[in-house]
Enzyme design. Structure first.
Site, PDB file in Angstrom:
ATOM      1  N   GLY A 238       0.118  -0.990   0.194  1.00  0.00           N
ATOM      2  CA  GLY A 238       0.134   0.190   0.168  1.00  0.00           C
ATOM      3  C   GLY A 238       0.786   1.424  -0.277  1.00  0.00           C
ATOM      4  O   GLY A 238       0.551   2.481  -0.298  1.00  0.00           O
ATOM      5  N   GLU A 287       4.075  -6.665   1.356  1.00  0.00           N
ATOM      6  CA  GLU A 287       3.805  -6.737   0.076  1.00  0.00           C
ATOM      7  C   GLU A 287       3.401  -5.869  -0.312  1.00  0.00           C
ATOM      8  O   GLU A 287       2.216  -5.079  -1.319  1.00  0.00           O
ATOM      9  CB  GLU A 287       2.582  -7.228   0.355  1.00  0.00           C
ATOM     10  CG  GLU A 287       2.381  -8.382   1.371  1.00  0.00           C
ATOM     11  CD  GLU A 287       0.817  -8.599   1.770  1.00  0.00           C
ATOM     12  OE1 GLU A 287      -0.070  -8.235   2.075  1.00  0.00           O
ATOM     13  OE2 GLU A 287       0.606 -10.029   2.288  1.00  0.00           O
ATOM     14  N   PRO A 288       4.704  -4.863  -0.719  1.00  0.00           N
ATOM     15  CA  PRO A 288       4.580  -3.949  -1.913  1.00  0.00           C
ATOM     16  C   PRO A 288       4.118  -4.003  -3.515  1.00  0.00           C
ATOM     17  O   PRO A 288       5.203  -4.813  -3.674  1.00  0.00           O
ATOM     18  CB  PRO A 288       5.882  -2.951  -1.207  1.00  0.00           C
ATOM     19  CG  PRO A 288       6.733  -4.501  -1.671  1.00  0.00           C
ATOM     20  CD  PRO A 288       6.064  -5.661  -0.440  1.00  0.00           C
ATOM     21  N   GLY A 289       3.556  -2.800  -3.931  1.00  0.00           N
ATOM     22  CA  GLY A 289       3.373  -3.801  -4.915  1.00  0.00           C
ATOM     23  C   GLY A 289       4.230  -1.864  -5.767  1.00  0.00           C
ATOM     24  O   GLY A 289       4.735  -2.212  -6.693  1.00  0.00           O
ATOM     25  N   ARG A 290       3.118  -0.942  -5.859  1.00  0.00           N
ATOM     26  CA  ARG A 290       3.320   0.179  -6.833  1.00  0.00           C
ATOM     27  C   ARG A 290       4.666   0.797  -5.858  1.00  0.00           C
ATOM     28  O   ARG A 290       4.699   1.159  -6.741  1.00  0.00           O
ATOM     29  CB  ARG A 290       1.822   0.575  -6.421  1.00  0.00           C
ATOM     30  CG  ARG A 290       2.211   2.424  -7.087  1.00  0.00           C
ATOM     31  CD  ARG A 290       0.762   3.248  -6.304  1.00  0.00           C
ATOM     32  NE  ARG A 290      -0.511   2.337  -5.906  1.00  0.00           N
ATOM     33  CZ  ARG A 290      -1.651   2.066  -6.484  1.00  0.00           C
ATOM     34  NH1 ARG A 290      -1.865   2.665  -8.137  1.00  0.00           N
ATOM     35  NH2 ARG A 290      -2.517   1.193  -6.565  1.00  0.00           N
ATOM     36  N   ARG A 326      -6.163   2.704 -15.592  1.00  0.00           N
ATOM     37  CA  ARG A 326      -6.392   3.651 -14.692  1.00  0.00           C
ATOM     38  C   ARG A 326      -7.328   4.682 -14.089  1.00  0.00           C
ATOM     39  O   ARG A 326      -7.211   4.925 -13.763  1.00  0.00           O
ATOM     40  CB  ARG A 326      -4.806   3.817 -13.878  1.00  0.00           C
ATOM     41  CG  ARG A 326      -4.143   2.674 -12.950  1.00  0.00           C
ATOM     42  CD  ARG A 326      -2.801   2.301 -13.200  1.00  0.00           C
ATOM     43  NE  ARG A 326      -2.613   3.139 -11.682  1.00  0.00           N
ATOM     44  CZ  ARG A 326      -2.684   4.246 -10.978  1.00  0.00           C
ATOM     45  NH1 ARG A 326      -2.085   5.557 -12.110  1.00  0.00           N
ATOM     46  NH2 ARG A 326      -3.403   4.470  -9.657  1.00  0.00           N
ATOM     47  N   TYR A 330     -10.148   4.550 -12.199  1.00  0.00           N
ATOM     48  CA  TYR A 330      -9.644   5.322 -10.637  1.00  0.00           C
ATOM     49  C   TYR A 330      -9.782   7.419 -10.868  1.00  0.00           C
ATOM     50  O   TYR A 330      -8.594   7.180  -9.653  1.00  0.00           O
ATOM     51  CB  TYR A 330      -8.069   4.597 -10.356  1.00  0.00           C
ATOM     52  CG  TYR A 330      -8.129   3.235 -10.198  1.00  0.00           C
ATOM     53  CD1 TYR A 330      -8.915   2.275  -8.919  1.00  0.00           C
ATOM     54  CD2 TYR A 330      -6.608   2.622 -10.202  1.00  0.00           C
ATOM     55  CE1 TYR A 330      -8.894   1.045  -9.285  1.00  0.00           C
ATOM     56  CE2 TYR A 330      -7.113   1.592 -10.811  1.00  0.00           C
ATOM     57  CZ  TYR A 330      -7.841   0.592 -10.026  1.00  0.00           C
ATOM     58  OH  TYR A 330      -7.361  -0.493  -9.810  1.00  0.00           O
ATOM     59  N   CYS A 356     -13.785   3.943 -28.439  1.00  0.00           N
ATOM     60  CA  CYS A 356     -15.341   4.118 -29.061  1.00  0.00           C
ATOM     61  C   CYS A 356     -16.459   4.412 -27.399  1.00  0.00           C
ATOM     62  O   CYS A 356     -16.588   4.106 -27.269  1.00  0.00           O
ATOM     63  CB  CYS A 356     -15.770   3.934 -29.506  1.00  0.00           C
ATOM     64  SG  CYS A 356     -15.300   3.714 -30.936  1.00  0.00           S
ATOM     65  N   GLU A 357     -15.044   5.370 -26.874  1.00  0.00           N
ATOM     66  CA  GLU A 357     -15.640   5.165 -24.901  1.00  0.00           C
ATOM     67  C   GLU A 357     -15.471   6.875 -25.276  1.00  0.00           C
ATOM     68  O   GLU A 357     -13.965   7.128 -25.267  1.00  0.00           O
ATOM     69  CB  GLU A 357     -15.096   4.164 -23.819  1.00  0.00           C
ATOM     70  CG  GLU A 357     -15.201   2.450 -24.684  1.00  0.00           C
ATOM     71  CD  GLU A 357     -16.517   2.299 -23.455  1.00  0.00           C
ATOM     72  OE1 GLU A 357     -16.792   3.231 -23.214  1.00  0.00           O
ATOM     73  OE2 GLU A 357     -17.298   0.689 -23.679  1.00  0.00           O
TER      74      GLU A 357
HETATM   75  C1  LIG Z   1      -2.681  -5.077  -3.904  1.00  0.00           C
HETATM   76  C2  LIG Z   1      -2.443  -5.835  -3.114  1.00  0.00           C
HETATM   77  C3  LIG Z   1      -0.578  -5.331  -2.262  1.00  0.00           C
HETATM   78  C4  LIG Z   1      -0.426  -4.447  -3.010  1.00  0.00           C
HETATM   79  O1  LIG Z   1      -0.625  -2.938  -2.829  1.00  0.00           O
HETATM   80  P1  LIG Z   1       0.383  -1.251  -3.528  1.00  0.00           P
HETATM   81  O2  LIG Z   1      -0.817  -0.881  -2.990  1.00  0.00           O
HETATM   82  O3  LIG Z   1       0.062  -2.263  -4.989  1.00  0.00           O
HETATM   83  O4  LIG Z   1       1.869  -2.113  -2.751  1.00  0.00           O
HETATM   84  C5  LIG Z   1      -0.583  -6.468  -0.772  1.00  0.00           C
HETATM   85  N1  LIG Z   1      -1.141  -6.866  -0.327  1.00  0.00           N
HETATM   86  C6  LIG Z   1      -2.476  -7.170  -1.211  1.00  0.00           C
HETATM   87  C7  LIG Z   1      -3.081  -7.843  -0.166  1.00  0.00           C
HETATM   88  C8  LIG Z   1      -3.217  -6.907  -2.490  1.00  0.00           C
HETATM   89  O5  LIG Z   1      -4.319  -6.787  -2.690  1.00  0.00           O
END
Ligand SMILES: *Cc1c(COP(=O)(O)O)cnc(C)c1O
Length: 431
Positions: A238, A287-290, A326, A330, A356-357
């Site tokens: 997050g 658990e970082p993604g972004r 995105r 969002y 076409c949106e």
């Molecule tokens: C989407 C998600 C993440 C990653 O979120 P980011 O905002 O990209 O860091 C981590 N844990 C869980 C359970 C998620 O659903």
């Protein structure tokens, strides 16, 4: 911070001019910086050093095999949400023993797959799922490592579509029910109660909600850990990034903007959370993604037409919402910059795709330099939740992806050949 900058007036990714990449590979084109992926991982890893920790990159943010390999080489674990993602991690050379498996709808087949391959833990989102995992594990004569996902009911102060930690959301189990579930789970023979997990939302730009959630959940973790012998506590992902520095600084060179400097840094995050987490004496998962992927990629696109109608200046580009959804999904902001640096007057412009949106729009009334047909633009911060959310809507092939490493670059996903768009479709014999 990241490796996209102008060199002699041309936007570069590390040592490679993006214009040279679009000339070689066409557009729309995702361009990724290996240095930025690895750099963000290392920054976070360094900040969390005082803790026994494991970073599990959220594969859903960017699952390209080359990206996963880059992070696997750094020692990353992975947060996955499907058998497909687990298989991707394996295909990229990642270690499934460092993978967690989350998601509210795991099928029996997916659970069996993960059990046979051996993962670090299932992040369990409901009691029926817990019972299912126990049943599948019994059938396979295995012990399933599990962690319940607790919903701490904390408002993450982020966009409604990416908040996950309040009781309005489908994720996890209410804070008040967790203790009871662990009590019942401890009597199930084929489970190993390995830890507890939470994740309160995405694109958090302040540390307060994280702090509030950890403060609320840590005592519960401590209690259950002593009762059931936990190994870990996962605090989810997050961490937000800066998408919109121009609002703060009025400059397109956003990596130098005050907003970029003000952002939620790993240091700030660690400084606040470590003192709350350390006393638990557990392994801490994150658990970082972004945070790792967001600013590691851009989407390059070609201007097809410039169209003035009424009071509007429309810049029609060859990327669309099927390539980067995105903004449509969002209302999110992506900085738009030309691949060739422009000075001079700015014109309020809408950058739109050919789909076409009406929602197929990347920005509205944005002050942009004057551009013309054949120019190229980059949509910045497109490395997370970009290509992975791509679709073939309007029968548009999936975009190509390139990874840059210093002065080297390589195509890491070819542009989908157009005939593949209807691959697998059949006309029935009666037609
Ligand atoms: C989407 C998600 C993440 C990653 O979120 P980011 O905002 O990209 O860091 C981590 N844990 C869980 C359970 C998620 O659903």
């Amino acid at each position: 911070m990241h490796s996209f900058r102008y060199v002699r007036g041309k936007l570069h990714c590390e040592g490679v001019s993006i214009e040279s990449l679009v000339e070689q590979h066409g557009t729309p084109l995702y361009v990724y910086s290996q240095e930025t992926f690895a750099g963000h991982y290392r920054k976070l890893d360094e900040a969390l050093k005082p803790l026994d920790h494991l970073i599990c990159f959220a594969v859903k943010a960017n699952s390209n095999l080359a990206v996963l390999r880059t992070l696997a080489n750094e020692g990353s674990g992975f947060d996955t949400v499907s058998e497909g993602e687990l298989r991707r991690v394996a295909a990229a050379g990642g270690d499934l023993k460092r993978c967690v498996f989350a998601g509210v709808g795991k099928t029996e087949d997916e659970i069996a797959f993960a059990l046979k391959r051996g993962i670090y833990a299932f992040n369990v989102e409901s009691e029926p799922e817990l019972l299912r995992i126990n049943r599948v594990a019994a059938k396979l004569k295995r012990i399933a490592p599990v962690a319940m996902r607790v919903n701490p009911n904390i408002d993450a102060h982020t966009h409604a579509k990416i908040t996950t930690g309040t009781y309005e959301n489908k994720f996890g189990v209410a804070f008040e029910e967790i203790e009871g579930i662990y009590g019942r789970a401890s009597r199930l023979k084929n489970l190993h109660l390995r830890g507890l997990q939470m994740h309160i939302g995405s694109q958090l730009t302040e540390v307060k909600p994280f702090e509030a959630a950890v403060r609320k959940v840590a005592p519960l973790v401590d209690l259950l850990s002593k009762r059931h012998g936990f190994e870990f506590f996962s605090i989810g992902g997050g961490l937000g990034i800066v998408y919109d520095p121009a609002l703060a600084s009025g400059t397109a060179e956003w990596w130098n903007s005050p907003a970029a400097r003000k952002l939620l840094t790993p240091e700030k995050y660690a400084r606040t959370l470590i003192p709350l987490l350390q006393p638990l004496g557990l392994k801490i998962l994150i658990e970082p993604g972004r945070f790792i992927a967001g600013n590691s990629g851009i989407l390059a696109t070609r201007v097809e037409y410039v169209k003035q109608t009424g009071r509007k200046n429309f810049v029609i580009v060859d990327a669309a919402m099927n390539d980067l959804i995105r903004p449509a999904m969002y209302d999110s902001y992506h900085e738009v910059v030309p691949l060739r640096k422009r000075t001079g007057k700015r014109i309020a412009s809408d950058v739109v795709g050919p789909i076409c949106e009406s929602g197929d729009s990347f920005c509205k009334n944005r002050p942009l330099p004057k551009v013309a047909e054949g120019d190229y633009l980059a949509l910045l911060s497109a490395g997370a939740y970009g290509s992975v959310m791509g679709s073939t809507y309007n029968s548009r092939p999936l975009a190509a992806e390139v990874l840059v490493n210093g002065s080297q670059s390589q195509l890491v996903r070819q542009r989908q050949p157009i005939q593949k768009v209807w691959d697998g479709e059949k006309i029935p014999s009666w037609l």
